[in-house]
Enzyme design. Structure first.
Site, mmCIF file in Angstrom:
data_model
loop_
_atom_site.group_PDB
_atom_site.id
_atom_site.type_symbol
_atom_site.label_atom_id
_atom_site.label_comp_id
_atom_site.label_asym_id
_atom_site.label_seq_id
_atom_site.Cartn_x
_atom_site.Cartn_y
_atom_site.Cartn_z
ATOM 1 N N TYR A 142 57.441 39.696 -27.168
ATOM 2 C CA TYR A 142 58.821 40.076 -27.073
ATOM 3 C C TYR A 142 59.291 39.308 -25.684
ATOM 4 C CZ TYR A 142 63.109 42.882 -26.390
ATOM 5 O OH TYR A 142 64.268 43.450 -26.124
ATOM 6 N N ASP A 237 56.427 33.613 -19.656
ATOM 7 C CA ASP A 237 57.521 34.612 -19.525
ATOM 8 C C ASP A 237 56.780 35.683 -18.940
ATOM 9 O OD1 ASP A 237 58.872 37.010 -19.805
ATOM 10 O OD2 ASP A 237 59.239 36.958 -21.983
ATOM 11 N N LYS A 265 61.700 42.720 -14.052
ATOM 12 C CA LYS A 265 61.187 44.112 -13.709
ATOM 13 C C LYS A 265 60.601 44.311 -12.295
ATOM 14 C CE LYS A 265 59.632 44.424 -18.407
ATOM 15 N NZ LYS A 265 60.496 45.540 -19.144
HETATM 16 N N1 HOZ Z 1 60.007 44.983 -22.311
HETATM 17 C C1 HOZ Z 1 60.547 46.400 -22.197
HETATM 18 C C2 HOZ Z 1 59.767 47.078 -23.723
HETATM 19 N N2 HOZ Z 1 58.460 46.539 -24.127
HETATM 20 C C3 HOZ Z 1 61.946 46.349 -22.552
HETATM 21 C C4 HOZ Z 1 62.211 47.845 -22.384
HETATM 22 C C5 HOZ Z 1 63.598 48.159 -23.367
HETATM 23 O O1 HOZ Z 1 63.622 47.238 -24.378
HETATM 24 O O2 HOZ Z 1 64.190 48.833 -23.171
#
Ligand code: HOZ
Length: 428
Positions: A142, A237, A265
């Site tokens: 993702y 990433d 983050k």
């Molecule tokens: N990368 C985070 C979830 N794995 C993002 C959190 C979200 O989508 O709020």
């Protein structure tokens, strides 16, 4: 004080699903999301004052623990001078210098306000720089919710059953080639077939959005080789892995130099910050130096930069932080594994640096998306709710990595393992 249910009902009237990001909704595990009142150290507290040992940590950023005194004091003193100017500040250069000093692969960096913005901008930069349209990503990875990257995606997209979202134009999706994570042969084949059309590979060097999956030896190396052979760019990433696997992150740990790195983050210390950076030749394609357009009113926000810089300085100046983070993560995983084994519950743990995950499966070596999808989701959901009742806050979906903070003490780990023992003893 309204109850949690009342708060959720009220939120649902004015916010879709009552949440501002789908992974928060508890849709996969059932029940209602917990409304959080405050947080300190390893703990979050709900609106009824119940304490939870927190392994979500705002989905990764709170590496020093919640409300770290130094970060909070830095932010407090910074806000007195104004919240946003939309003009250059010294603090953004200081944070940029810090990141460039840490990463040999980064000569120049641009700050944005989220990980999604960082990856979206990195893709545009790679396309603009190479003059090619196609990108390669991996199933279950993702990279935020921009159109090109929301194809066979992990995290909430996977949890909610929309890994390839409606709303992404088919003509755009056609430029995204999705391959299987940890299968280097597939990458070699794809490059043989259309290497001259591929602008970039984007990869989570440790996948953290289909639970926690480390790269097998040779996988990241193959990506680097294919990109080098075909004039494509390699994008790491590191929004999730950045500063979590050590100061030099995944690229330092695995000794691979990407062309572009995306960060988010931890780099914001809990404030909304993302970034993308790379060598000058590539980064100078970005406006105003080059033709690839990218912009943002709140980019490089001074308060967020101050929180990020304070966090990175602490991580850089106190190497013991990583020693403790890694040993606590290992201790937790070993304890959870022993607790499951003792009850005959088929479970496996993965961990890298301060990222970790549990899989309810007979399989002892989890390296790919197919294996993740074979896990016992129902059992995870029971585990999740048992732990929540006991005062341990885990990500509300089995496709998310867990995180450790510097604030997690031996007592917190012991408390978590004890809770797991109780929960395992009651699992069907
Ligand atoms: N990368 C985070 C979830 N794995 C993002 C959190 C979200 O989508 O709020």
């Amino acid at each position: 004080m309204p109850t949690n249910s009342q708060l959720f009902e009220r939120a649902k009237q004015v916010i879709p699903g009552g949440v501002n990001s789908p992974v928060r909704a508890f849709k996969a595990v059932g029940g209602e999301p917990i409304f959080i009142e405050r947080a300190k150290g390893a703990y979050i507290f709900d609106t009824a004052g119940k304490r939870y040992v927190d392994y979500v940590l705002s989905w990764g950023p709170m590496i020093l623990g919640h409300a770290d005194e130094d970060v909070i004091n830095t932010v407090k003193s910074r806000i007195e001078d104004g919240l946003s100017f939309g003009a250059p500040t010294q603090i953004e250069t200081e944070l940029a210098e810090k990141v460039c000093e840490i990463f040999p692969s980064i000569d120049k960096i641009r700050f944005v306000s989220s990980g999604t913005e960082a990856t979206m901008s990195a893709i545009r930069l790679a396309r603009g720089f190479t003059g090619r349209d196609k990108i390669v990503k991996f199933e279950g990875c993702y990279h935020g919710h921009s159109d090109s990257l929301l194809i066979k995606a992990g995290s909430g997209a996977l949890t909610l059953g929309v890994p390839s979202s409606p709303g992404v134009p088919a003509c755009l999706a056609a430029h995204t080639i999705t391959l299987s994570y940890n299968e280097p042969e597939q990458v070699i084949e794809a490059f043989k077939a259309m290497g001259d059309q591929i602008a970039a590979i984007i990869v989570e060097p440790v996948a953290g959005n289909m639970n926690c999956i480390p790269p097998i030896p040779g996988f990241l190396e193959t990506l680097r080789q294919c990109c080098d052979q075909h004039g494509s760019l390699l994008i790491f990433d590191e929004v999730m892995t950045g500063f979590r696997l050590g100061l030099t992150s995944a690229q330092g740990r695995f000794n691979i130099r990407p062309d572009i790195t995306t960060l988010g983050k931890v780099i914001g210390g809990g404030m909304p910050v993302g970034a993308f950076g790379g060598r000058s030749e590539v980064m100078d394609s970005i406006a105003p130096l080059g033709p690839v357009y990218q912009a943002g009113t709140l980019s490089g926000n001074p308060v967020a930069m101050a929180a990020g810089l304070c966090t990175l300085n602490k991580l850089a100046n106190e190497p013991d932080i990583y020693t403790k983070l890694f040993s606590q993560t290992e201790k937790l995983c070993k304890g959870l594994q022993a607790a499951a084994d003792a009850q005959g519950i088929p479970m496996t743990t993965n961990h890298v640096g301060s990222m970790w995950g549990v899989f309810f499966t007979e399989d002892k070596h989890i390296t790919n998306f197919k294996q993740v999808m074979c896990g016992n989701t129902e059992r995870f959901n029971q585990f999740f709710h048992g732990m929540l009742d006991a005062g341990v806050y885990l990500a509300p979906a089995c496709f998310e990595a867990g995180f450790m903070s510097h604030a997690h003490s031996d007592e917190d780990i012991a408390f978590t393992i004890e809770a797991a023992k109780q929960v395992f003893s009651q699992l069907k």
